[in-house]
Scaffold this active site. Structure first.
Site, mmCIF file in Angstrom:
data_model
loop_
_atom_site.group_PDB
_atom_site.id
_atom_site.type_symbol
_atom_site.label_atom_id
_atom_site.label_comp_id
_atom_site.label_asym_id
_atom_site.label_seq_id
_atom_site.Cartn_x
_atom_site.Cartn_y
_atom_site.Cartn_z
ATOM 1 N N ASP A 79 56.394 2.668 46.918
ATOM 2 C CA ASP A 79 56.008 1.793 48.037
ATOM 3 C C ASP A 79 57.202 1.062 48.647
ATOM 4 O OD1 ASP A 79 53.365 2.532 47.536
ATOM 5 O OD2 ASP A 79 53.110 0.926 46.083
ATOM 6 N N LYS A 110 59.041 4.642 52.134
ATOM 7 C CA LYS A 110 59.543 6.011 52.344
ATOM 8 C C LYS A 110 58.921 6.631 53.591
ATOM 9 C CE LYS A 110 58.080 7.057 48.210
ATOM 10 N NZ LYS A 110 57.769 5.722 47.688
ATOM 11 N N LYS A 158 57.836 5.263 56.307
ATOM 12 C CA LYS A 158 58.444 4.741 57.547
ATOM 13 C C LYS A 158 59.800 5.408 57.806
ATOM 14 C CE LYS A 158 60.926 1.603 60.006
ATOM 15 N NZ LYS A 158 61.111 0.416 60.772
ATOM 16 N N GLY A 210 50.764 6.886 48.764
ATOM 17 C CA GLY A 210 50.167 6.283 49.953
ATOM 18 C C GLY A 210 51.312 5.874 50.850
ATOM 19 N N HIS A 211 51.519 6.618 51.920
ATOM 20 C CA HIS A 211 52.642 6.347 52.827
ATOM 21 C C HIS A 211 52.081 5.850 54.150
ATOM 22 C CE1 HIS A 211 55.315 9.433 50.486
ATOM 23 N NE2 HIS A 211 54.871 8.446 49.739
ATOM 24 N N THR A 254 46.501 5.897 39.225
ATOM 25 C CA THR A 254 45.670 5.816 40.432
ATOM 26 C C THR A 254 44.316 6.508 40.197
ATOM 27 O OG1 THR A 254 46.644 7.842 41.299
ATOM 28 C CG2 THR A 254 47.708 5.770 41.931
ATOM 29 N N ARG A 296 50.051 25.690 31.034
ATOM 30 C CA ARG A 296 49.810 27.041 31.553
ATOM 31 C C ARG A 296 48.339 27.446 31.592
ATOM 32 N NH1 ARG A 296 54.474 28.912 27.678
ATOM 33 N NH2 ARG A 296 53.378 27.290 26.565
ATOM 34 N N GLN A 311 56.295 8.693 45.233
ATOM 35 C CA GLN A 311 56.605 7.888 44.037
ATOM 36 C C GLN A 311 58.091 7.477 44.085
ATOM 37 O OE1 GLN A 311 54.524 10.990 43.380
ATOM 38 N NE2 GLN A 311 53.063 9.499 44.078
ATOM 39 N N ARG A 340 50.182 -5.846 44.091
ATOM 40 C CA ARG A 340 51.424 -5.344 43.504
ATOM 41 C C ARG A 340 52.140 -6.503 42.824
ATOM 42 N NH1 ARG A 340 52.852 -2.298 49.084
ATOM 43 N NH2 ARG A 340 51.537 -0.464 48.800
ATOM 44 N N LEU A 363 63.397 -6.038 54.986
ATOM 45 C CA LEU A 363 64.320 -7.163 54.924
ATOM 46 C C LEU A 363 63.689 -8.394 55.580
ATOM 47 C CD1 LEU A 363 67.218 -7.767 53.957
ATOM 48 C CD2 LEU A 363 68.020 -7.253 56.262
ATOM 49 N N ASP A 364 62.857 -8.146 56.584
ATOM 50 C CA ASP A 364 62.187 -9.234 57.318
ATOM 51 C C ASP A 364 61.251 -10.064 56.428
ATOM 52 O OD1 ASP A 364 60.924 -6.540 57.520
ATOM 53 O OD2 ASP A 364 59.209 -7.712 58.204
HETATM 54 P P1 GDP Z 1 55.873 4.302 50.697
HETATM 55 O O1 GDP Z 1 54.829 4.660 49.717
HETATM 56 O O2 GDP Z 1 57.240 4.256 50.099
HETATM 57 O O3 GDP Z 1 55.840 5.135 51.951
HETATM 58 O O4 GDP Z 1 55.562 2.804 51.147
HETATM 59 P P2 GDP Z 1 54.113 2.224 51.531
HETATM 60 O O5 GDP Z 1 53.718 2.800 52.845
HETATM 61 O O6 GDP Z 1 53.174 2.365 50.399
HETATM 62 O O7 GDP Z 1 54.440 0.684 51.635
HETATM 63 C C1 GDP Z 1 55.393 0.208 52.521
HETATM 64 C C2 GDP Z 1 54.714 -0.712 53.552
HETATM 65 O O8 GDP Z 1 55.711 -1.447 54.227
HETATM 66 C C3 GDP Z 1 53.928 0.022 54.629
HETATM 67 O O9 GDP Z 1 52.818 -0.744 54.976
HETATM 68 C C4 GDP Z 1 54.925 0.094 55.792
HETATM 69 O O10 GDP Z 1 54.277 0.144 57.060
HETATM 70 C C5 GDP Z 1 55.655 -1.197 55.629
HETATM 71 N N1 GDP Z 1 57.046 -1.242 56.067
HETATM 72 C C6 GDP Z 1 57.996 -0.275 56.017
HETATM 73 N N2 GDP Z 1 59.199 -0.764 56.400
HETATM 74 C C7 GDP Z 1 58.999 -2.068 56.700
HETATM 75 C C8 GDP Z 1 59.862 -3.121 57.122
HETATM 76 O O11 GDP Z 1 61.058 -2.979 57.288
HETATM 77 N N3 GDP Z 1 59.280 -4.351 57.299
HETATM 78 C C9 GDP Z 1 57.965 -4.591 57.098
HETATM 79 N N4 GDP Z 1 57.490 -5.804 57.315
HETATM 80 N N5 GDP Z 1 57.126 -3.603 56.696
HETATM 81 C C10 GDP Z 1 57.639 -2.377 56.496
HETATM 82 P P1 IMO Z 2 54.176 6.129 46.780
HETATM 83 O O1 IMO Z 2 54.555 7.538 47.171
HETATM 84 C C1 IMO Z 2 53.518 3.158 43.670
HETATM 85 C C2 IMO Z 2 52.062 4.626 39.809
HETATM 86 C C3 IMO Z 2 50.659 4.189 39.420
HETATM 87 C C4 IMO Z 2 50.807 4.129 37.915
HETATM 88 C C5 IMO Z 2 51.719 5.321 37.620
HETATM 89 C C6 IMO Z 2 50.982 6.582 37.208
HETATM 90 O O2 IMO Z 2 53.171 5.520 47.687
HETATM 91 O O3 IMO Z 2 55.385 5.292 46.581
HETATM 92 P P2 IMO Z 2 49.491 8.348 38.523
HETATM 93 O O4 IMO Z 2 48.210 8.194 39.277
HETATM 94 O O5 IMO Z 2 50.616 8.911 39.324
HETATM 95 O O6 IMO Z 2 49.299 9.087 37.223
HETATM 96 O O7 IMO Z 2 49.913 6.838 38.106
HETATM 97 O O8 IMO Z 2 52.429 5.573 38.817
HETATM 98 N N1 IMO Z 2 52.166 5.285 41.126
HETATM 99 C C7 IMO Z 2 52.643 4.708 42.222
HETATM 100 N N2 IMO Z 2 53.063 3.426 42.436
HETATM 101 N N3 IMO Z 2 53.614 4.072 44.655
HETATM 102 C C8 IMO Z 2 53.228 5.349 44.455
HETATM 103 O O9 IMO Z 2 53.407 6.323 45.387
HETATM 104 C C9 IMO Z 2 52.688 5.701 43.198
HETATM 105 N N4 IMO Z 2 52.198 6.845 42.682
HETATM 106 C C10 IMO Z 2 51.891 6.579 41.410
HETATM 107 O O10 IMO Z 2 50.332 2.944 39.966
HETATM 108 O O11 IMO Z 2 51.499 2.966 37.542
HETATM 109 MG MG MG Z 3 53.043 3.903 48.932
#
Ligand code: GDP
Ligand code: IMO
Ligand code: MG
Length: 427
Positions: free
Chosen positions: A13, A16, A18, A40-41, A128, A142, A223, A304, A331-332
């Site tokens: 999270d 990535k 973005k 979840g992106h 998850t 396998r 991840q 989180r 950073l904001d």
């Molecule tokens: P990912 O799993 O690595 O793709 O990240 P997530 O989407 O789960 O969580 C990142 C969150 O931060 C999302 O809601 C993005 O829209 C948001 N986001 C990404 N870059 C920025 C940023 O520079 N500033 C703010 N305020 N939000 C951001």
């Molecule tokens: P993105 O791509 C944050 C965490 C789960 C748990 C551990 C194992 O959005 O960054 P799993 O269901 O994969 O067996 O869970 O990994 N986890 C994540 N945490 N961002 C994710 O994906 C994650 N994918 C799995 O919360 O601790």
């Molecule tokens: Mg995510």
């Protein structure tokens, strides 16, 4: 060579999605190579948020090929729902390809994920519950079912019968849980397979050809490094290899083809799920970070855990991923802090720690060594060029680059595409 990659350096999270969306504008192909719908992106385009789980973030552009590669585990029901959802938002999936070698998440994987977590009590991982671990376990063991098996009915029936019989024994006899029904699964998965058929192909061939033809191929990590099966805080990890090397096996291209690797660093640290987190703030500061940053999981809605930026973690990630550039996000979110801490090392039993501890008891006993930096106390979300950032914000990100030894590539100051400051012209 025209490839690029985006990987998470912390516990996921980081933003990535973005960064992939930003770089994807110049890409021809965007590839997911590991993980599944545990990801979840969230990508924000013109203030509209798109939550992607299995679909590569390049899907938001009309002219990109999007690939769900071999190393991904696919829940076909979730994927079909996601396709329907994205189409309802006016996006097209006509250039989507799904690997015929990818493994399929079955209902018994989800049932096992739930049963295993429940049986672990306080020692649970906090997965998850999407069946990710049990699906990868079957692959390693396998006995997994691959996408190509769905189109060979005899093979599919045979593998399904074996798995349902065996998994039902485990579910009912070991976990005292409910078993799954062969006929229902067979009927459902035949329908899913039919619906997904237009997308299924040999994506290894597609990706390799694109790379060799010098097309711009962008690998989208899911991840993150600290959740890597081998290198993360095992067993509190996921079951795939989110590190850069994982994209080589996961997409079916040799490691020499992987260039321009961007490590995404959230400007502070978060973790969802259980496991050690040395810089966690279980106090007011952590609560403030969670509130300002709306730090709740996209997939599970769980709050989180929040903490100061841990550069021991990012430095570890720098080596494991051979990072070329840092992409610093969110950073904001730090705009209102008077001062900020960053962890630049650990001590264990009073001595500076070299490397990264394998034993979780050692990691838990590690004391973060903090540096305190002054905050900028200014709204930076409207800033579009690096030099216009407040001096203290620049010092903060420059210190990250200095400690980790990786140059700055991107600084993100908001979720929208426009809120991106690019410092390098690569990929
Ligand atoms: P990912 O799993 O690595 O793709 O990240 P997530 O989407 O789960 O969580 C990142 C969150 O931060 C999302 O809601 C993005 O829209 C948001 N986001 C990404 N870059 C920025 C940023 O520079 N500033 C703010 N305020 N939000 C951001
Ligand atoms: P993105 O791509 C944050 C965490 C789960 C748990 C551990 C194992 O959005 O960054 P799993 O269901 O994969 O067996 O869970 O990994 N986890 C994540 N945490 N961002 C994710 O994906 C994650 N994918 C799995 O919360 O601790
Ligand atoms: Mg995510």
């Amino acid at each position: 060579m025209a490839t690029g990659m985006v990987v998470g350096t912390q516990w996921g999270d980081e933003g990535k999605g973005k960064i992939v969306d930003w770089l994807a504008e110049r890409a021809d192909v965007v590839v997911r190579s590991q993980g599944g719908n545990n990801a979840g992106h969230t990508v924000v385009v013109d203030n509209k948020a798109f939550a992607l789980r299995l679909l590569p973030s390049g899907i938001l552009y009309d002219n990109k090929m999007n690939i769900i590669g071999t190393g991904v585990v696919i829940d076909p029901k979730v994927l079909l729902e996601e396709i329907a959802g994205i189409e309802a938002q006016g996006k097209s999936v006509k250039a989507l390809q799904i690997s015929d070698r990818a493994h399929v998440i079955m209902p018994y994987h989800i049932a096992l994920d739930n049963a295993e977590e429940a049986s672990k009590g306080d020692a649970k991982i906090g997965t998850t519950k999407n069946g990710i671990g049990p699906c990868y376990a079957d692959k390693i063991n396998r006995v997994g079912i691959r996408v190509c098996d769905l189109y060979d009915l005899d093979t599919f029936k045979e593998k399904l019968a074996y798995n349902v019989e065996f998994k039902n024994k485990i579910l009912t006899k070991v976990y005292d849980a409910e078993g799954v029904n062969y006929d229902e699964i067979l009927a459902d998965y035949i329908k899913y397979a039919e619906a997904l058929k237009p997308f299924v192909t040999d994506t290894n061939h597609t990706v390799l050809k694109a790379v060799q033809e010098d097309k711009k191929v962008l690998f989208e990590g899911a991840q993150a490094t600290m959740l890597d099966l081998d290198h993360g805080t095992y067993p509190f990890v996921t079951s795939s290899h989110p590190v850069a090397g994982g994209a080589s096996t996961g997409a079916g291209v040799g490691p020499g083809y992987l260039k321009n690797i961007f490590g995404v660093v959230k400007a502070y640290a978060t973790r969802v799920g259980a496991g050690p987190f040395p810089t966690e703030l279980t106090n007011e500061i952590g609560d403030t970070l969670r509130e300002i940053g709306h730090e709740f999981g996209t997939v599970t809605g769980r709050p989180r855990r929040c903490g100061w930026l841990d550069l021991m973690v990012v430095k570890y990630a720098a080596g494991l991923n051979s990072l070329d550039y840092l992409a610093i996000t969110r950073l904001d979110i730090l705009d209102t802090f008077k001062e900020l801490k960053i962890c630049v090392g650990y001590t264990l039993n009073g001595k500076a720690y070299e490397g990264f501890p394998a034993n979780l008891k050692d990691l838990e006993a590690c004391e973060p060594v903090y540096e305190t930096l002054p905050g900028w106390e200014t709204d930076i979300s409207g800033i579009r060029s690096y030099n216009e950032l407040p001096e203290n914000a620049r010092k903060y990100v420059e210190r990250i680059a200095e400690v980790t030894g990786v140059p700055l590539g991107i600084v993100s100051v908001g979720p929208n595409r426009s809120q991106t400051i690019e410092l390098v012209d690569v990929f």
